[in-house]
Design a protein around this motif. Structure first.
Motif, short mmCIF file in Angstrom:
data_model
loop_
_atom_site.label_atom_id
_atom_site.label_comp_id
_atom_site.label_asym_id
_atom_site.label_seq_id
_atom_site.Cartn_x
_atom_site.Cartn_y
_atom_site.Cartn_z
N GLU A 29 0.83 -1.21 0.00
CA GLU A 29 0.00 0.00 0.00
C GLU A 29 0.86 1.26 0.00
O GLU A 29 0.57 2.22 -0.72
CB GLU A 29 -0.94 -0.01 1.20
N LYS A 33 1.00 4.24 -2.94
CA LYS A 33 0.82 5.66 -2.65
C LYS A 33 2.02 6.47 -3.11
O LYS A 33 1.88 7.56 -3.66
CB LYS A 33 0.59 5.87 -1.15
N SER A 37 2.18 9.44 -5.91
CA SER A 37 2.72 10.75 -5.57
C SER A 37 3.83 11.16 -6.54
O SER A 37 3.89 12.31 -6.99
CB SER A 37 3.27 10.73 -4.14
#
Length: 54
Positions: A29, A33, A37
């Motif tokens: 996870e 992310k 980003s």
């Protein structure tokens, strides 16, 4: 006695595997992310470069 020792070792390994799986999932996870980003940052950088070029 030896069989019980092996059973205890297997139980302990199962617990460790579950913990490692949870840690792996958390890392998966976090990587997702981070990738998102980074992609967003690259887009902003590209947009800034376009604005700066005549």
């Amino acid at each position: 006695m030896e069989i019980q020792t092996l059973q205890d070792a297997v139980k302990e390994l199962k617990v460790q595997i579950r913990e490692m799986d949870g840690q792996r999932q958390a890392l998966t996870e976090r990587i997702a992310k981070t990738e998102s980003s980074v992609k967003s940052a690259h887009k902003r950088i590209d947009d800034l470069q376009k604005e700066m070029m005549p």
